[in-house]
Motif scaffolding. Structure first.
Motif, short mmCIF file in Angstrom:
data_model
loop_
_atom_site.label_atom_id
_atom_site.label_comp_id
_atom_site.label_asym_id
_atom_site.label_seq_id
_atom_site.Cartn_x
_atom_site.Cartn_y
_atom_site.Cartn_z
N SER A 9 23.17 31.13 57.94
CA SER A 9 23.02 30.86 59.38
C SER A 9 23.45 29.46 59.76
O SER A 9 23.68 29.17 60.94
CB SER A 9 21.56 31.08 59.80
N GLU A 10 23.55 28.57 58.76
CA GLU A 10 23.96 27.19 59.01
C GLU A 10 25.46 26.98 58.77
O GLU A 10 25.95 25.85 58.86
CB GLU A 10 23.17 26.25 58.11
N LEU A 11 26.17 28.06 58.51
CA LEU A 11 27.60 28.00 58.22
C LEU A 11 28.40 28.74 59.28
O LEU A 11 27.91 29.71 59.87
CB LEU A 11 27.89 28.61 56.85
N SER A 12 29.63 28.31 59.51
CA SER A 12 30.52 29.04 60.40
C SER A 12 30.98 30.32 59.73
O SER A 12 30.80 30.51 58.52
CB SER A 12 31.75 28.18 60.74
N GLY A 13 31.60 31.21 60.50
CA GLY A 13 32.12 32.45 59.92
C GLY A 13 33.13 32.19 58.82
O GLY A 13 33.10 32.84 57.76
N GLY A 14 34.01 31.22 59.04
CA GLY A 14 35.00 30.89 58.01
C GLY A 14 34.36 30.36 56.75
O GLY A 14 34.76 30.70 55.63
N GLN A 15 33.32 29.53 56.91
CA GLN A 15 32.61 28.99 55.75
C GLN A 15 31.86 30.10 55.00
O GLN A 15 31.85 30.13 53.77
CB GLN A 15 31.64 27.90 56.19
N GLN A 16 31.27 31.03 55.76
CA GLN A 16 30.57 32.15 55.11
C GLN A 16 31.55 32.99 54.29
O GLN A 16 31.22 33.42 53.17
CB GLN A 16 29.88 33.02 56.16
N GLN A 17 32.75 33.21 54.82
CA GLN A 17 33.71 34.02 54.07
C GLN A 17 34.24 33.25 52.86
O GLN A 17 34.55 33.84 51.83
CB GLN A 17 34.86 34.47 54.98
N ARG A 18 34.31 31.92 52.95
CA ARG A 18 34.69 31.13 51.78
C ARG A 18 33.61 31.23 50.70
O ARG A 18 33.92 31.25 49.51
CB ARG A 18 34.94 29.67 52.18
N VAL A 19 32.35 31.28 51.11
CA VAL A 19 31.26 31.51 50.14
C VAL A 19 31.45 32.87 49.47
O VAL A 19 31.30 33.01 48.25
CB VAL A 19 29.88 31.42 50.83
N ALA A 20 31.78 33.89 50.28
CA ALA A 20 32.01 35.23 49.72
C ALA A 20 33.20 35.22 48.75
O ALA A 20 33.17 35.89 47.71
CB ALA A 20 32.25 36.23 50.85
N CYS A 21 34.24 34.45 49.08
CA CYS A 21 35.39 34.33 48.17
C CYS A 21 34.97 33.65 46.87
O CYS A 21 35.37 34.08 45.78
CB CYS A 21 36.51 33.52 48.82
N ALA A 22 34.18 32.59 46.98
CA ALA A 22 33.71 31.89 45.78
C ALA A 22 32.88 32.83 44.91
O ALA A 22 33.01 32.83 43.68
CB ALA A 22 32.90 30.66 46.18
N ARG A 23 32.02 33.62 45.55
CA ARG A 23 31.19 34.59 44.80
C ARG A 23 32.08 35.58 44.05
O ARG A 23 31.78 35.95 42.90
CB ARG A 23 30.27 35.34 45.78
N ALA A 24 33.17 36.02 44.68
CA ALA A 24 34.07 36.97 44.03
C ALA A 24 34.88 36.32 42.90
O ALA A 24 35.16 36.95 41.89
CB ALA A 24 35.02 37.56 45.07
N LEU A 25 35.24 35.05 43.07
CA LEU A 25 36.13 34.39 42.11
C LEU A 25 35.39 33.79 40.91
O LEU A 25 35.97 33.69 39.82
CB LEU A 25 36.91 33.26 42.81
N VAL A 26 34.12 33.40 41.11
CA VAL A 26 33.46 32.58 40.10
C VAL A 26 33.24 33.32 38.78
O VAL A 26 33.17 32.69 37.71
CB VAL A 26 32.13 32.03 40.67
N SER A 27 33.16 34.65 38.84
CA SER A 27 32.95 35.41 37.60
C SER A 27 34.26 35.82 36.92
O SER A 27 34.25 36.52 35.92
CB SER A 27 32.13 36.66 37.89
N LYS A 28 35.40 35.38 37.49
CA LYS A 28 36.73 35.73 36.95
C LYS A 28 36.86 37.24 36.73
O LYS A 28 37.09 37.70 35.60
CB LYS A 28 37.01 34.97 35.65
N PRO A 29 36.69 38.03 37.79
CA PRO A 29 36.74 39.49 37.63
C PRO A 29 38.14 39.97 37.30
O PRO A 29 39.13 39.25 37.50
CB PRO A 29 36.31 40.00 39.01
N GLU A 30 38.22 41.20 36.81
CA GLU A 30 39.54 41.78 36.51
C GLU A 30 40.34 42.00 37.79
O GLU A 30 41.57 41.91 37.78
CB GLU A 30 39.36 43.11 35.77
N ILE A 31 39.65 42.32 38.87
CA ILE A 31 40.33 42.59 40.13
C ILE A 31 39.38 42.28 41.29
O ILE A 31 38.17 42.51 41.19
CB ILE A 31 40.83 44.06 40.17
N ILE A 32 39.93 41.73 42.36
CA ILE A 32 39.16 41.48 43.58
C ILE A 32 39.61 42.47 44.65
O ILE A 32 40.81 42.57 44.94
CB ILE A 32 39.35 40.04 44.08
#
Length: 252
Positions: free
Chosen positions: A150-173
């Motif tokens: 709630s303290e982040l802009s929409g763009g910042q929230q989606q960057r958090v979602a991107c970080a969550r997807a990338l941090v585990s080095k998945p086989e595919i996003i």
């Protein structure tokens, strides 16, 4: 040719074989996918496009194990999803895949840092600190990690979602309209993040989008209409993509 594209010529990240998805039964049955066969290569950025109701989100959801298939097979690497039970599917999605959705899907009571590491925390895995710091720095989140959504802009929230997807080095996003709720500047930020993850880290990315500008960041754009693949464009310009989409809309 970037290294990621050279590598993409041989290894398979995900594959659909004669994938069919029907909703309902009898006279009211609707066929969302009609025996679709497609391969997504490692180290490649693919966008899936098509008119509303073409089956693009259904294809991604079936290939990511988020929805069941009526017949045919979906593979992540060499793993046939149809052979997995519910628990195994949950583990595969958690351990081998990354997801970015239009609605961000962040837990409102957790900080950005806690949201980023949540899948690993649930799995009882440690996140590599160096990689975590690199990703959060690259995404411009270092000063925002203690903030709640709630303290982040929409763009910042989606960057958090991107970080969550990338941090585990998945086989595919997999991304389902990942820029759908963002303004044009935030959209470019997110797409540049995904493009960099492919070119720099060898990541594999598949997104569903209705936006030709977003699709132009991809190496390959696959077009669906009425549950079938009708075009497959490589290294197309935004104008090429828009022209193809316009043609499909006019045919509908």
């Amino acid at each position: 040719m970037p290294e990621s594209r050279a590598r993409a010529q041989h290894a398979t990240a995900a594959q659909a074989r004669n994938l069919r998805k029907e909703y309902g039964s009898g006279e009211t049955a609707v066929t969302a996918l009609k025996d679709v066969t497609i391969t997504f290569k490692e180290g490649e950025f693919t966008a899936i496009m098509g008119p509303s109701g073409s089956g693009k989100s259904t294809l991604m959801h079936c290939m990511a194990g988020l929805d069941s298939v009526t017949s045919g097979h979906a593979f992540i690497g060499d793993t046939d999803l149809s052979t997995l039970g519910d628990k195994e599917l949950t583990e595969l999605r958690r351990d081998r895949l990354g997801f970015i959705f239009q609605s961000f899907n962040l837990v409102p009571t957790l900080t950005a840092a806690e949201n980023i590491t949540l899948p690993a925390d649930i799995a009882g895995r440690e996140v590599a600190l160096d990689w975590y710091q690199e990703i959060t720095s690259r995404l411009g989140l270092t000063e925002r990690l203690t903030h709640r959504p709630s303290e982040l802009s929409g763009g910042q929230q989606q960057r958090v979602a991107c970080a969550r997807a990338l941090v585990s080095k998945p086989e595919i996003i997999f991304g389902d309209e990942p820029t759908g709720n963002l303004d044009s500047n935030s959209s470019r930020e997110v797409l540049n993040i995904l493009r960099t993850s492919v070119d720099t880290d060898g990541q594999t990315v598949v997104i569903v989008t209705h936006d030709p500008s977003a699709a132009s960041f991809a190496d390959r754009v696959v077009f669906l209409a009425d549950g079938e693949i009708v075009d497959d464009l490589r290294d197309g310009s935004m104008e090429d993509i828009l022209a193809t989409m316009t043609g499909l809309e006019e045919e509908k």
